[in-house]
Write an enzyme that holds these catalytic residues in place. Structure first.
Site, PDB file in Angstrom:
ATOM      1  N   ASP A 207       0.855  -1.176   0.000  1.00  0.00           N
ATOM      2  CA  ASP A 207       0.000   0.000   0.000  1.00  0.00           C
ATOM      3  C   ASP A 207       0.898   1.235   0.000  1.00  0.00           C
ATOM      4  O   ASP A 207       1.674   1.450   0.930  1.00  0.00           O
ATOM      5  CB  ASP A 207      -0.867  -0.041   1.275  1.00  0.00           C
ATOM      6  CG  ASP A 207      -1.795   1.155   1.396  1.00  0.00           C
ATOM      7  OD1 ASP A 207      -1.811   1.994   0.481  1.00  0.00           O
ATOM      8  OD2 ASP A 207      -2.502   1.246   2.420  1.00  0.00           O
ATOM      9  N   ALA A 209       0.536   5.170  -0.106  1.00  0.00           N
ATOM     10  CA  ALA A 209      -0.482   6.224  -0.033  1.00  0.00           C
ATOM     11  C   ALA A 209       0.108   7.595   0.318  1.00  0.00           C
ATOM     12  O   ALA A 209      -0.621   8.580   0.363  1.00  0.00           O
ATOM     13  CB  ALA A 209      -1.545   5.850   0.997  1.00  0.00           C
ATOM     14  N   LYS A 242      -3.113  11.885  -1.124  1.00  0.00           N
ATOM     15  CA  LYS A 242      -2.195  12.764  -0.389  1.00  0.00           C
ATOM     16  C   LYS A 242      -1.146  13.369  -1.319  1.00  0.00           C
ATOM     17  O   LYS A 242      -0.905  14.572  -1.284  1.00  0.00           O
ATOM     18  CB  LYS A 242      -1.485  11.992   0.727  1.00  0.00           C
ATOM     19  CG  LYS A 242      -2.349  11.049   1.551  1.00  0.00           C
ATOM     20  CD  LYS A 242      -3.435  11.739   2.296  1.00  0.00           C
ATOM     21  CE  LYS A 242      -4.237  10.883   3.256  1.00  0.00           C
ATOM     22  NZ  LYS A 242      -4.840   9.655   2.838  1.00  0.00           N
TER      23      LYS A 242
HETATM   24  C1  LIG Z   1      -2.383   3.659   4.795  1.00  0.00           C
HETATM   25  C2  LIG Z   1      -3.447   4.149   3.882  1.00  0.00           C
HETATM   26  N1  LIG Z   1      -3.697   3.455   2.778  1.00  0.00           N
HETATM   27  C3  LIG Z   1      -4.644   3.846   1.912  1.00  0.00           C
HETATM   28  C4  LIG Z   1      -5.403   4.975   2.136  1.00  0.00           C
HETATM   29  C5  LIG Z   1      -6.460   5.260   1.107  1.00  0.00           C
HETATM   30  O1  LIG Z   1      -6.686   6.535   0.759  1.00  0.00           O
HETATM   31  P1  LIG Z   1      -7.763   6.958  -0.323  1.00  0.00           P
HETATM   32  O2  LIG Z   1      -8.756   5.877  -0.476  1.00  0.00           O
HETATM   33  O3  LIG Z   1      -8.345   8.201   0.233  1.00  0.00           O
HETATM   34  O4  LIG Z   1      -6.991   7.190  -1.587  1.00  0.00           O
HETATM   35  C6  LIG Z   1      -5.180   5.736   3.289  1.00  0.00           C
HETATM   36  C7  LIG Z   1      -5.980   6.928   3.586  1.00  0.00           C
HETATM   37  O5  LIG Z   1      -6.030   7.452   4.634  1.00  0.00           O
HETATM   38  C8  LIG Z   1      -4.170   5.293   4.180  1.00  0.00           C
HETATM   39  O6  LIG Z   1      -3.891   5.970   5.305  1.00  0.00           O
END
Ligand SMILES: Cc1ncc(COP(=O)(O)O)c(C=O)c1O
Length: 389
Positions: A207, A209, A242
């Protein structure tokens, strides 16, 4: 019929937003919500995003569907940003998704279709990880990742736990800027865990992000790139929320590196099929913005410059906070070396509640703080309040 439904527990972070909003005290501080904030407390729109949006308004020829897979040009540019050299020449299936969460869900669904039954998740992790995996019908097994009182990655215990994983199990890893701890694996640890994953026949799901929020764009993807070089197959969930400040535009992608072109073609079909039965086609606007920025050297340079300034702001607040808090808690010197927006402070729930009640400083009961929620001018006061616990 709806009467049979049980009431769902409130989301603690959403509840915290409500409490913070209702607090009338001047000088209240929000360290809860996981979005970047600047020196004025705003979550700004990147200059490059605004410029790309203006360009799209003028030039976008249609709003017809993009197709379940999304825009291949966006997918290609984002993959280059994420995987760098490690992605080149690899047979890869890709899917544009609604945010990183959408990418994680599609990845989990694909894992379930491959016959993976169990996924290993480090503790602590972002709460939605376990929820998404379970929603896809997967069993969650846990490995120790971080010792909160000692502020230390538990690498040996993590490796020991993963040595007990069975071939075909999944392993979820944070690429960098770990949420909620800010603690990450070093280069040797990435190599060692990647070798273990390859040797035991596990399927990694990485992941990513917060690329660009930790040590830099390439640095934050370095561990992931090491893994991609070592393992035969991997899933990567990318969020642009982000890194491009596109939170509400729901922009992201999922990639699967495959052993050969034929497999990649089959995975691509499954990706598209999984999208088709949930949201059918991904949203386009955020992806079109990212693609426009990454495809234009001037816009890309401006985006990188702004992202780097945000990263520096976080690092500077981190250093001041760590220096202040380590006057009482030596162990919190570690906060300076952690990365990204979050750290998980070893506070008791009673302490967190006291900070909230007496000083209007808001954080979830876990003690996770969003460093970017602090303005420079607030750091000294917040440190004093923490020290008074
Ligand atoms: C660790 C992590 N993975 C994935 C996400 C997914 O973010 P989004 O669905 O807003 O793109 C977040 C969002 O807070 C996160 O903290």
């Amino acid at each position: 019929m709806f009467e049979v439904l049980a009431r769902q527990p409130d989301d603690p972070l959403l509840a915290l937003i409500g409490l913070y909003g209702a607090d009338a005290r001047a000088g209240k501080v929000d360290l809860g919500v996981g979005v970047y904030r600047d020196e004025t407390g705003a979550t700004p729109i990147f200059r490059a995003v605004k410029a790309a949006e203006r360009r799209l308004v003028e030039t976008q020829p249609t709003k017809a569907y993009v197709g379940p897979e999304g825009d291949p040009v966006f997918l290609d540019r984002l993959w280059t940003l994420t995987a760098g050299e490690a992605g080149r020449g690899r047979e890869t299936a890709a899917l544009q998704t609604p945010g990183g969460s959408g990418a994680l869900r599609i990845a989990a669904d694909l894992m379930a279709r491959t016959g993976t039954r169990r996924v290993w998740l480090g503790l602590p992790s972002w709460p939605n990880h376990a929820a998404i995996l379970k929603a896809a019908g997967l069993e969650v097994a846990t490995y120790p990742f971080f010792d909160v009182p000692a502020q230390m990655v538990l690498f040996d215990r993590m490796m020991e736990a993963l040595s007990g994983a069975a071939a075909g199990d999944g392993v979820l890893l944070h690429a960098s800027c770990h949420n909620p701890t800010g603690a990450n694996l070093d280069a040797d640890q990435w190599r060692a865990v990647s070798e273990l994953i390859a040797a035991r026949g596990l399927l990694p799901l990485v992941d990513i992000a917060y690329q660009g929020y930790g040590r830099g764009l390439d640095e934050d993807a370095a561990g992931l790139r090491t893994l991609l070089d070592i393992v035969p197959e991997a899933l990567v969930a990318v969020s642009c929320s982000k890194s491009f400040g596109l939170y509400r535009e729901r922009t992201g992608a999922v990639y699967a590196t495959c052993g050969d072109a034929q497999t990649a073609l089959v995975v691509r079909g499954h990706f598209a099929g999984l999208a088709r039965v949930s949201y059918s086609m991904p949203p386009d606007h955020g992806s079109a913005v990212v693609s426009t920025i990454l495809g234009d050297p001037a816009l890309a340079a401006d985006w990188k410059e702004e992202l780097e300034a945000m990263r520096r702001r976080i690092v500077s607040i981190r250093e001041r906070l760590a220096a202040g808090l380590s006057r009482r808690w030596q162990v919190l010197t570690a906060v300076a070396g952690q990365e990204g927006m979050f750290s998980l402070l070893p506070f008791e729930e009673a302490g967190v509640m006291k900070l909230r009640a007496e000083h209007a400083i808001y954080m979830p009961a876990s003690g996770r703080i969003n460093i970017a929620g602090l303005k420079s001018a607030e750091v000294d006061t917040v440190v004093e309040k923490f020290l008074s616990l």
